[in-house]
Motif scaffolding. Structure first.
Motif, PDB file in Angstrom:
ATOM      1  N   GLY A   1      -0.024   1.330 -16.065  1.00  0.00           N
ATOM      2  CA  GLY A   1      -0.996   2.390 -16.336  1.00  0.00           C
ATOM      3  C   GLY A   1      -0.536   3.712 -15.755  1.00  0.00           C
ATOM      4  N   ALA A   2      -1.364   4.300 -14.879  1.00  0.00           N
ATOM      5  CA  ALA A   2      -1.072   5.614 -14.309  1.00  0.00           C
ATOM      6  C   ALA A   2      -0.082   5.541 -13.151  1.00  0.00           C
ATOM      7  CB  ALA A   2      -2.367   6.260 -13.837  1.00  0.00           C
ATOM      8  N   ILE A   3       0.240   4.356 -12.700  1.00  0.00           N
ATOM      9  CA  ILE A   3       1.165   4.196 -11.572  1.00  0.00           C
ATOM     10  C   ILE A   3       2.593   4.305 -12.096  1.00  0.00           C
ATOM     11  CG2 ILE A   3       1.901   2.628  -9.733  1.00  0.00           C
ATOM     12  CD1 ILE A   3      -0.829   1.270  -9.987  1.00  0.00           C
ATOM     13  N   ALA A   4       3.436   4.970 -11.336  1.00  0.00           N
ATOM     14  CA  ALA A   4       4.844   5.079 -11.721  1.00  0.00           C
ATOM     15  C   ALA A   4       5.451   3.679 -11.782  1.00  0.00           C
ATOM     16  CB  ALA A   4       5.598   5.943 -10.717  1.00  0.00           C
ATOM     17  N   VAL A   5       6.335   3.484 -12.759  1.00  0.00           N
ATOM     18  CA  VAL A   5       6.898   2.157 -13.010  1.00  0.00           C
ATOM     19  C   VAL A   5       7.618   1.612 -11.779  1.00  0.00           C
ATOM     20  CG1 VAL A   5       8.563   0.879 -14.413  1.00  0.00           C
ATOM     21  CG2 VAL A   5       7.076   2.560 -15.483  1.00  0.00           C
ATOM     22  N   GLU A   6       8.422   2.453 -11.107  1.00  0.00           N
ATOM     23  CA  GLU A   6       9.160   1.954  -9.939  1.00  0.00           C
ATOM     24  C   GLU A   6       8.217   1.560  -8.800  1.00  0.00           C
ATOM     25  OE1 GLU A   6       9.029   6.402  -9.854  1.00  0.00           O
ATOM     26  OE2 GLU A   6       9.868   5.006 -11.298  1.00  0.00           O
ATOM     27  N   ARG A   7       7.099   2.257  -8.662  1.00  0.00           N
ATOM     28  CA  ARG A   7       6.111   1.891  -7.634  1.00  0.00           C
ATOM     29  C   ARG A   7       5.448   0.554  -7.983  1.00  0.00           C
ATOM     30  NH1 ARG A   7       4.870   5.988  -4.117  1.00  0.00           N
ATOM     31  NH2 ARG A   7       5.615   8.050  -4.700  1.00  0.00           N
ATOM     32  N   PHE A   8       5.152   0.369  -9.254  1.00  0.00           N
ATOM     33  CA  PHE A   8       4.525  -0.874  -9.695  1.00  0.00           C
ATOM     34  C   PHE A   8       5.478  -2.060  -9.484  1.00  0.00           C
ATOM     35  CE2 PHE A   8       3.472  -4.041 -12.941  1.00  0.00           C
ATOM     36  CZ  PHE A   8       2.136  -4.266 -12.630  1.00  0.00           C
TER      37      PHE A   8
ATOM     38  N   GLY B   1       0.823  -1.216   0.000  1.00  0.00           N
ATOM     39  CA  GLY B   1       0.000   0.000   0.000  1.00  0.00           C
ATOM     40  C   GLY B   1       0.852   1.258   0.000  1.00  0.00           C
ATOM     41  N   LEU B   2       1.921   1.242   0.803  1.00  0.00           N
ATOM     42  CA  LEU B   2       2.827   2.399   0.824  1.00  0.00           C
ATOM     43  C   LEU B   2       3.500   2.600  -0.529  1.00  0.00           C
ATOM     44  CD1 LEU B   2       4.558   2.067   4.317  1.00  0.00           C
ATOM     45  CD2 LEU B   2       2.978   3.857   3.574  1.00  0.00           C
ATOM     46  N   SER B   3       3.842   1.495  -1.186  1.00  0.00           N
ATOM     47  CA  SER B   3       4.523   1.637  -2.478  1.00  0.00           C
ATOM     48  C   SER B   3       3.601   2.229  -3.538  1.00  0.00           C
ATOM     49  CB  SER B   3       5.071   0.292  -2.947  1.00  0.00           C
ATOM     50  OG  SER B   3       4.014  -0.564  -3.324  1.00  0.00           O
ATOM     51  N   LEU B   4       2.307   1.994  -3.426  1.00  0.00           N
ATOM     52  CA  LEU B   4       1.367   2.525  -4.415  1.00  0.00           C
ATOM     53  C   LEU B   4       0.842   3.911  -4.053  1.00  0.00           C
ATOM     54  CD1 LEU B   4      -0.762  -0.633  -5.267  1.00  0.00           C
ATOM     55  CD2 LEU B   4       1.070   0.392  -6.618  1.00  0.00           C
ATOM     56  N   TYR B   5       0.964   4.304  -2.809  1.00  0.00           N
ATOM     57  CA  TYR B   5       0.441   5.597  -2.357  1.00  0.00           C
ATOM     58  C   TYR B   5       1.258   6.723  -2.974  1.00  0.00           C
ATOM     59  CZ  TYR B   5      -0.864   9.348   0.837  1.00  0.00           C
ATOM     60  OH  TYR B   5      -1.299  10.536   1.367  1.00  0.00           O
ATOM     61  N   SER B   6       0.572   7.592  -3.685  1.00  0.00           N
ATOM     62  CA  SER B   6       1.276   8.645  -4.433  1.00  0.00           C
ATOM     63  C   SER B   6       1.883   9.705  -3.521  1.00  0.00           C
ATOM     64  CB  SER B   6       0.328   9.298  -5.437  1.00  0.00           C
ATOM     65  OG  SER B   6      -0.771   9.875  -4.754  1.00  0.00           O
ATOM     66  N   GLY B   7       1.379   9.867  -2.312  1.00  0.00           N
ATOM     67  CA  GLY B   7       1.937  10.850  -1.388  1.00  0.00           C
ATOM     68  C   GLY B   7       3.218  10.369  -0.728  1.00  0.00           C
ATOM     69  N   PHE B   8       3.538   9.118  -0.901  1.00  0.00           N
ATOM     70  CA  PHE B   8       4.729   8.527  -0.305  1.00  0.00           C
ATOM     71  C   PHE B   8       5.930   8.880  -1.177  1.00  0.00           C
ATOM     72  CE2 PHE B   8       7.346   4.723   0.840  1.00  0.00           C
ATOM     73  CZ  PHE B   8       7.389   4.949   2.207  1.00  0.00           C
ATOM     74  N   ALA B   9       6.962   9.420  -0.579  1.00  0.00           N
ATOM     75  CA  ALA B   9       8.128   9.877  -1.338  1.00  0.00           C
ATOM     76  C   ALA B   9       8.783   8.713  -2.081  1.00  0.00           C
ATOM     77  CB  ALA B   9       9.138  10.530  -0.400  1.00  0.00           C
ATOM     78  N   PRO B  10       9.072   8.902  -3.376  1.00  0.00           N
ATOM     79  CA  PRO B  10       9.697   7.826  -4.154  1.00  0.00           C
ATOM     80  C   PRO B  10      11.046   7.386  -3.594  1.00  0.00           C
ATOM     81  CG  PRO B  10       8.932   9.575  -5.601  1.00  0.00           C
ATOM     82  CD  PRO B  10       8.757  10.055  -4.197  1.00  0.00           C
TER      83      PRO B  10
ATOM     84  N   PHE C   1       5.551  -2.884  -5.895  1.00  0.00           N
ATOM     85  CA  PHE C   1       4.314  -3.573  -5.518  1.00  0.00           C
ATOM     86  C   PHE C   1       4.387  -5.064  -5.874  1.00  0.00           C
ATOM     87  CE2 PHE C   1       0.110  -5.118  -6.778  1.00  0.00           C
ATOM     88  CZ  PHE C   1      -0.576  -4.961  -5.588  1.00  0.00           C
ATOM     89  N   ILE C   2       4.795  -5.363  -7.104  1.00  0.00           N
ATOM     90  CA  ILE C   2       4.913  -6.763  -7.542  1.00  0.00           C
ATOM     91  C   ILE C   2       5.961  -7.497  -6.703  1.00  0.00           C
ATOM     92  CG2 ILE C   2       5.560  -8.260  -9.482  1.00  0.00           C
ATOM     93  CD1 ILE C   2       2.830  -6.967  -9.826  1.00  0.00           C
TER      94      ILE C   2
END
Length: 201
Positions: A177-184, A117-126, A187-188
Motif C-alpha cells: 500500500g502506502a508503505i515503501a516496498v523496501e520498508r515492507f 517498528g523502525l523499518s516502518l517508521y517513515s522518519g527513519f532514513a531508508p 518488516f516481513i
C-alpha cells in the motif's frame, strides 16, 4: 534368635527371592515392633543375607535375571487395551521445532518489534534499513546459538530465515500500500527472523 543363621532368623530358605526376604523382615519388624533388641537382630540378619547374596552374585553363584541386569533392553509393555501414542511429528521436525517459554519469547519479541517498528517508521532514513537488517540477523544468530550452542546450525537457520523473509516480503510487496516496498520487505523479514529465533532451534 542369635544362635540361628540369618536365614533361620527371618524364617526364609536359602533360595528365597529378594521379595520373600523383604516380606519376612517387614513381617517380623511389625510383629516385634516394641522390642528393640529383636528389631536390631532382625535388621542384622537382613543385612547379613543381603551381603551373602551380593557375595554369591559376585562369585557367579546366583544368576541375575536379564530384566535386572539389562533393564534398558526390556521394552515396557503398555497396559492392555491402551494403544501407544503414535508420534505425530517426524523425528527431524521435533528436533528442529522449539516450544519456548514465555521468558524465552520476551527478548526476541522486544528486539524484533523494535526493528520492525523502525523499518516502518517513515522518519527513519531508508539507508539505515541495511543496518537494522544486520541487527536483525545478528540477533537471530544470538538467540538461536543461545538455545543449543550450535553456531553452524544457528548460521544456517538465520540465513534461511533471511532469504525466506526477503522472498516472502518480495512476493507480498503488492500488499504494501502506502508503505515503501523496501520498508515492507524489511518488516516481513523481521517477522520471519522472529519466528526463526523463537520457534526453531
Amino acid at each position: 534368635m542369635s544362635e540361628q543363621s540369618p536365614y533361620e532368623q527371618l524364617g526364609v530358605t536359602l533360595d528365597a527371592s529378594f521379595d520373600e526376604i523383604q516380606e519376612a523382615r517387614d513381617r517380623l519388624k511389625q510383629q516385634y515392633s516394641g522390642e528393640i533388641k529383636l528389631l536390631q537382630s532382625i535388621e542384622a540378619a537382613y543385612d547379613a543375607i543381603l551381603m551373602d547374596r551380593l557375595k554369591m552374585r559376585q562369585e557367579g553363584k546366583i544368576k541375575v535375571p536379564e530384566r535386572i541386569r539389562f533393564p534398558e533392553r526390556v521394552a515396557p509393555t503398555p497396559p492392555s487395551g491402551v494403544q501407544p501414542a503414535a508420534n505425530s511429528k517426524p523425528n527431524w521436525l521435533s528436533q528442529l521445532l522449539d516450544t519456548p517459554s514465555r521468558a524465552d519469547l520476551l527478548s526476541p519479541s522486544g528486539v524484533y518489534v523494535t526493528l520492525a517498528g523502525l523499518s516502518l517508521y517513515s522518519g527513519f532514513a531508508p539507508s539505515l534499513l541495511q543496518l537494522t537488517l544486520a541487527l536483525g540477523v545478528g540477533s537471530c544468530l544470538y538467540f538461536l546459538n543461545r538455545k543449543e550452542n550450535k553456531f553452524g546450525r544457528a548460521v544456517l537457520l538465520t540465513v534461511a530465515g533471511l532469504i525466506g523473509g526477503l522472498l516472502l516480503g518480495s512476493l507480498l510487496s503488492s500488499l504494501a500500500g502506502a508503505i515503501a516496498v523496501e520498508r515492507f520487505i524489511a518488516f516481513i523479514t523481521f517477522m520471519v527472523l522472529w519466528l526463526v529465533a523463537c520457534f526453531l532451534r
